[in-house]
Design an enzyme around this catalytic site. Sequence first.
Site, short mmCIF file in Angstrom:
data_model
loop_
_atom_site.label_atom_id
_atom_site.label_comp_id
_atom_site.label_asym_id
_atom_site.label_seq_id
_atom_site.Cartn_x
_atom_site.Cartn_y
_atom_site.Cartn_z
N HIS A 179 -38.99 108.55 -10.99
CA HIS A 179 -38.99 108.44 -9.89
C HIS A 179 -37.60 108.71 -9.53
CE1 HIS A 179 -42.88 106.02 -8.99
NE2 HIS A 179 -43.13 107.19 -9.53
N LYS A 623 -43.83 99.23 2.27
CA LYS A 623 -43.62 100.38 3.33
C LYS A 623 -44.88 100.06 4.44
CE LYS A 623 -43.86 105.22 4.07
NZ LYS A 623 -45.32 105.52 4.03
#
Length: 980
Positions: A179, A623
């Site tokens: 990532h 999130k």
Amino acid sequence: MPSLWSPTDWPQRLAELQAPTGELKEAPLRRDVRSLGMLLGEVLREQAGEPIYEAVEALRRIAIARREAEAPQIGAADQETATAHLQQALARVHTLDLPAAYQLTRAFGFYFELINLAETNHRKRRRLSLQLNQNSSSGSIQRGDLRGTLRRLREANFTAEQVHALLDRICVSPVFTAHPTEVARRSVMFKRRRISDLLEQLDRIPVSEHDLESLEQDLLAEITALWQTDDVRSARPTVLDEIRMALDYYESSLFDTLPVLYSEIATALGAEYPNNKSSSSVTNKSEDSRPSPTPCIADLPQLISFGSWIGGDRDGNPFVTPQATRDALAMARSLLFTHYRRRLQNIFEQLASSTQQVPVSAELTALLDRYLSQLRTAGQNALGERFPHESIRLLIACIMMRLGATPQSAVPVPANPALKPYTRAAEILSDLTTLRDSLINNSGPRLAEMLIDPLLIEVRTYGLHLQTLDIRQHARVHAAAVAEVSAWCPSSSPDSLNLPSALSEQTAEVLDTFRTIAELKQTYSPESIRQYVISGATSAEDVLQVIWLARLGGVSVEATPPDADGRIDDPGLQPVPLFESIEDLQNAPAIMRKLWTSDIYKPLLASWNRHQEVMLGYSDSNKDGGMITSTWEIWKAHRALHEVARECNVALRLFHGRGGTVGRGGGPTHRAIFAQPVDSFTGELRITEQGEVLNWKYSDVVLAERNLELMIAASLDALARPDAALQHGAAIPHLTGEILPAWEAALDQLSATSYEFYRKHIVDNPDTFTYFEQATPVAELEHARLGSRPAKRSGKKSMADLRAIPWVFGWMQSRQLVPAYFGVGHALHHFIQSNPEGPESGLSQLQTMARDFPLFLDIIRNVEMALAKADFGIARLYASLVEDEALRDRVFATLEEEFNLTHRMILEITKQKSLLQTNPVLERSIRLRNPYVDPMSLIQVELMRRKRAAQAKGHLDSPELDRAISATINGISAGLRNTG
């Protein structure tokens, strides 16, 4: 001129190393930081010129003055003076031309490169100090250490046999991912390692003045080389680059770490359980010496394995192709076999035991005869003729041949030996065990322990594949493929024919992926690929679709039955559902119950020995629902999944998808592992390690060993819960992991309040996304070229389409850190004020939970660390970039109000006067770093303003401007020790 590292006297240096606490133990770090800063200054003058050096110094002094006015060590804050200093710094930055802005950014960024290396070196220094103090009569044992955990177990009356049984159940698997949060280029990372090595050499006691001066000159040369190296990538890294970067950690640290780790574990066991007969070191029965209390490392269970997503993670990354997956396996095996050959070459050179001096076992003779017979049949006699009495050497040579190499000796060995290559790790393990047993039973136990046992540990851990490679794709991609492949049906009219439509590119890629998996499980060790992670899983059908597609591609999903020796030839391919959103985490237990009780799934479970892996997503749940709700829903899903697994007689292993930052589920690993629900841990876990976290944890043997030891110790602590046994019957359990009903009710309330507030102001408020896009450098992520994967799942501009990594990245870079705290202060304040027994009672309960309940303590401490890194004075400058003034003021006011409230709540709950008051090392590090990060933030805002002004005039983007902004991203990431 004496070296900057020259001591007044060497005993003082030794005292610094041995100091357990106080200013003395920090003296070496201060010396390294000061000296490295002076060397960088010298390089700046030489390479960039005196004006740049003076500009750096001026900005640095202004930033320090501003910080001291805002938060003085003594007295009240002077906000007016702080604002004046900020304006002075802004004026200086505003007048900078682009080359100067770029050079200044690099100067501050490189300062942090060096300071980070100094802090890392100090971590290694303190690790050594701890080991020295443990060996002394007055030494203390830390709970996070394995020895500290073993001591707690002994105090709780766990026997040595019980401890060994617990260790048998533990296996921790770090899984490396690509990532895009590692900003450093590979060439920069190599230079970091060289500087780190030099700093370590400067720590030796004693070192001659000549050698100190020489080391300092070498450091100066390396810093110069670093300055002359591009810190910003000119091209986005390919998947192949990312594979190489992750594999570098094996060569730089992990290969050497594993034997050291197991040796530390054996030593800790021997120290805490010295009279344990079952774990005593191997000894030759003919010897008249006493057995060592330290267990033999080869007798320890496998406690570590490694995994990777790099080259297998297709979710949103079109560059991960079947060829990338092939490359990942090929490169891993090539690296591993090269390592094995080096180890065996060393053994070949050291073990020249002759049968004229000491016998070998009948088993070794029989094994060697089989190998030599095969070589003679092929006319390959040279090796046997050269070493007629050195059976052990001959066997080592044969093992090397089966690994595709031959020993470096004076004897010409055929380039293509007649020995069949190893295809299973069990084969090489069997040969090494035969060799080891022969040594032990024939006066060579020390040789076995020194040379063979470390290699045995490595082969058990790495097999023939080094690491398992997970394949990952999103559930909706599978659903689309299933729908498309099964859509065709024959014409209803006898007079016409229907031809199936051509497959879409996406579906063709899915099918090609499964065909590639089937191919690779035949070409490489079948253990190389054994998990298929399903992103965005929302139902049991998501799992069944993967099974259907895998079978269509020729993959054997089921594990093959064990052979006569009980070994499974192919573990199959297990679908691993990844539950990411708050809703999916809540539904996960019911989904898995439906799957596990299904008649069509039971045969698969049986083939996997009723083992199942499930993955929990930290980044996306944060999130989606905010800090408290994400953490609490993951904890509850964790507990409920284990309850369902017990009901269904399933051995559950959870895979924790944690990010590097607090906003993506990061934070101290030991604390997070121990905070798992009681009775909801089998001893095995997998955990993602990504981005800059890899460098922080695995760049060096000492750091890697410490990190792996912490994970094993935390797993042992969470599995055994010795503190629960020691506190049995206590009204309020202290850090045992047990949760009281009142605490659970409190967290339910906190989560509900936080979730509603977070969704209202962040997710469901379109103003916030607009603000985020304009008040953070998220749009510049593409130019920073951090990773191969795009920042968005598609080209859409929406909150839903944005990945968690750029979401956290933008807030981190702009010093607002919203994902780490938003909703926390509101929830804590509401809980206190709405408590039926009054605010004091509500606050008291939260203080008790923060003191005694590991999960809540983890939440509070992680939020506290994030607050300490945030700066709303700087954030206000980023907010000024938002075009709509009314929107800007609304959103910024909401964020700042919640930040201030959270700050106040954290101090009240922790009973501190300032953040990190009880963690002075971290507090000092952040406090000293901030004045050096601030100038880069000011430059970043200025450059973003210039870029947007140019875009508004219709000008094309300037590569030089993009490069300078990317340099600020790198520098701020280094300064905050976080990217996203």
